[in-house]
Write an enzyme that holds these catalytic residues in place. Structure first.
Site, mmCIF file in Angstrom:
data_model
loop_
_atom_site.group_PDB
_atom_site.id
_atom_site.type_symbol
_atom_site.label_atom_id
_atom_site.label_comp_id
_atom_site.label_asym_id
_atom_site.label_seq_id
_atom_site.Cartn_x
_atom_site.Cartn_y
_atom_site.Cartn_z
ATOM 1 N N LYS A 252 0.797 -1.174 0.029
ATOM 2 C CA LYS A 252 0.017 -0.071 0.049
ATOM 3 C C LYS A 252 0.888 1.080 -0.190
ATOM 4 O O LYS A 252 2.108 1.139 0.585
ATOM 5 C CB LYS A 252 -0.908 0.017 1.374
ATOM 6 C CG LYS A 252 -2.017 -1.018 1.343
ATOM 7 C CD LYS A 252 -2.805 -0.764 2.578
ATOM 8 C CE LYS A 252 -3.978 -2.079 2.609
ATOM 9 N NZ LYS A 252 -4.913 -1.902 1.724
ATOM 10 N N GLU A 324 -6.426 -9.513 0.095
ATOM 11 C CA GLU A 324 -6.014 -10.524 1.164
ATOM 12 C C GLU A 324 -7.297 -11.141 1.674
ATOM 13 O O GLU A 324 -7.114 -12.278 2.232
ATOM 14 C CB GLU A 324 -4.879 -10.218 1.936
ATOM 15 C CG GLU A 324 -5.106 -9.444 3.253
ATOM 16 C CD GLU A 324 -5.702 -8.226 3.174
ATOM 17 O OE1 GLU A 324 -6.831 -7.697 3.579
ATOM 18 O OE2 GLU A 324 -5.352 -7.414 1.689
ATOM 19 N N ARG A 326 -10.239 -11.586 0.986
ATOM 20 C CA ARG A 326 -11.137 -12.516 0.579
ATOM 21 C C ARG A 326 -10.551 -13.736 0.518
ATOM 22 O O ARG A 326 -11.105 -14.878 0.556
ATOM 23 C CB ARG A 326 -11.642 -11.984 -0.859
ATOM 24 C CG ARG A 326 -10.245 -11.858 -1.776
ATOM 25 C CD ARG A 326 -10.510 -10.946 -2.845
ATOM 26 N NE ARG A 326 -10.783 -9.656 -2.507
ATOM 27 C CZ ARG A 326 -10.966 -8.601 -3.552
ATOM 28 N NH1 ARG A 326 -11.204 -8.807 -4.904
ATOM 29 N NH2 ARG A 326 -10.965 -7.452 -3.167
#
Length: 481
Positions: A252, A324, A326
């Site tokens: 991120k 991640e 899911r």
């Protein structure tokens, strides 16, 4: 905040400050109209005016409704907390609106000061409600007491979730979530099962293990159970518990990493829900499953291009390690369905920024196959004071998560409809006989706020708790066909 009921007329209750709510119409006939008008008070929604010489706090409301009163009560209590008054009293505004006032008081007065070296001292300790209505008619004290007890349990469960969400990733690791669940099980007489890495390997939960592989804090699967005798229904709740999400190798941006402690909000929510269910003593069996994981970077981190084998045997092509949650839910959903034969299964996850793009930062996305069930949840949310919106599945979006290498890709091939394609990914891990009994809640926008709104201050909101308990209470009262 201590909230209590006094079976007395308002004027006989001893308190430092009296709170009144006024509409613009009611302002016209108020005994202090001239004084309030001179102070610039127009009775606009949540506008405040304190007449200290009369020990009176006036708060404007646009109408006498659940939403207006809940929000106004929160605003008024927050204002009173800045004064030196110890107690505040007010009348009823109708039996059916009492719950909203209680929630406004408890949720609005919430503060998280665990990391403050010198938290501000608050004098206000008590909110006292009269059993007398604003029109001087006495309401049924037993009914009001029942409403008070139920509302306190629900509000405290919401604040319990807020406390968990607001803890830092250093303090609330996957092991920390497991310890919290174990403590809750002892306090509330729940069954608790926790799987460590060895247990997850035995259960072939490879997707969840892969997400947590690069962290020094190993993953935990938590299963809390509330089992009354001869339950009316059996409900499974599944929560995403990413105690921190760096994005993994698909790292991120720095600004996007801030607040990622909130990525455990779904797991925290299901723990708060089962806490309240056990205290309300509902005749519904509830199972809360949490996939507690930390997604970090390292030499052994899972990678884009990896193919993972989920618990149900389906293969997943990883195209982005920041998708991640899911992957964790895929395995936890599979585990939950294998262990418990439930009447309904609901999952809660801060899953996609796309849900915020679609519905805004206040609204939970509701997805699933059963149109009637989705509408029930919209109704439950509205009655509880939460916001929900339905995001519809379609067969064309499903094609976007097709993989040429594996059974399914963990991200869409196009940057549109991301909240829906994430839910369609999860659909691959819902058993065929549960398709019509499953709802996915994307709480990415509603679970955390950096700008106070309604009854929510900075930080975790406890999203999902009140609406789920509203749905469960209706199920308890009316049954479900």
């Amino acid at each position: 905040m201590n909230v209590k009921l006094a079976n007395q007329p308002l004027e006989q209750i001893q308190a430092d400050l009296t709170l009144e709510f006024l509409t613009a119409v009611q302002l016209e006939t108020h005994p202090h109209k001239n004084l309030l008008t001179q102070a610039g008070f127009k009775a606009e929604q949540e506008q405040l005016c304190t007449l200290h010489e009369h020990r009176l706090l006036i708060c404007g409301i646009s109408d006498v409704s659940h939403e207006s009163l809940r929000s106004a009560m929160s605003t008024a209590v927050k204002a009173a907390m800045n004064y030196a008054y110890v107690s505040i009293k007010l009348s009823q505004y109708g039996e059916n609106l009492f719950k909203s006032l209680i929630e406004g008081a408890i949720l609005g007065s919430y503060q998280f000061n665990s990391y403050k070296s010198q938290p501000k001292a608050i004098s206000l300790k008590e909110v006292i409600f009269s059993t007398q209505n604003i029109d001087k008619i006495a309401l049924n004290a037993d009914t009001l007491t029942s409403i008070l007890e139920e509302s306190i349990i629900i509000s405290n469960a919401t604040n319990f979730v807020r406390n968990l969400v607001n803890q830092t990733p250093y303090d609330m690791t996957p092991q920390g979530m497991a310890v919290t669940a174990d403590s809750l099980s002892k306090t509330n007489n729940l069954d608790c099962t926790i799987l460590d890495v060895n247990g997850l390997e035995s259960e072939k939960m490879n997707a969840m293990l892969s997400v947590g592989r690069a962290s020094i804090n190993p993953p935990r699967l938590i299963h809390l159970s509330y089992k009354p005798k001869n339950p009316k229904k059996v409900i499974t709740l599944v929560g995403k518990g990413l105690t921190y999400d760096s994005g993994g190798l698909s790292l991120k941006a720095a600004a996007s990493m801030v607040t990622m402690k909130m990525d455990k909000a779904g797991g925290c929510a299901v723990m708060g829900i089962i806490k309240a269910v056990s205290e309300l003593k509902l005749n519904i069996e509830v199972h809360a499953f949490v996939g507690a994981v930390e997604n970090m970077i390292g030499g052994n981190a899972y990678k884009p291009d990896d193919v993972l084998v989920a618990k149900n045997g389906k293969t997943i092509e990883v195209r982005n390690t920041d998708a991640e949650g899911r992957l964790v839910l895929a395995d936890v959903l599979g585990y939950a369905q294998e262990k418990i034969k439930a009447d309904f299964i609901f999952d809660y996850a801060t899953l996609t920024g796309a849900c915020m793009v679609a519905l805004g930062p206040y609204t939970t996305g509701v997805m699933g196959h059963n149109e009637t069930l989705k509408q029930e949840w919209l109704s439950a949310a509205e009655q509880s004071g939460e916001y929900c919106g339905i995001l519809a599945f379609n067969r064309h979006l499903k094609k976007l998560i097709k993989s040429d290498l594996a059974d399914v890709s963990n991200v869409s091939s196009k940057p549109y409809g991301g909240a829906i394609t994430a839910a369609l990914f999860l659909d691959n891990f819902i058993d065929e006989d549960m398709k019509e009994k499953w709802i996915h809640f994307d709480i990415a926008g509603s679970a955390y706020t950096e700008s106070p709104w309604d009854v929510n201050g900075y930080g975790g909101t406890g999203a999902g708790v009140r609406m789920t308990l509203e749905w469960l209470l209706k199920l308890q009262q009316q049954g479900h066909n």
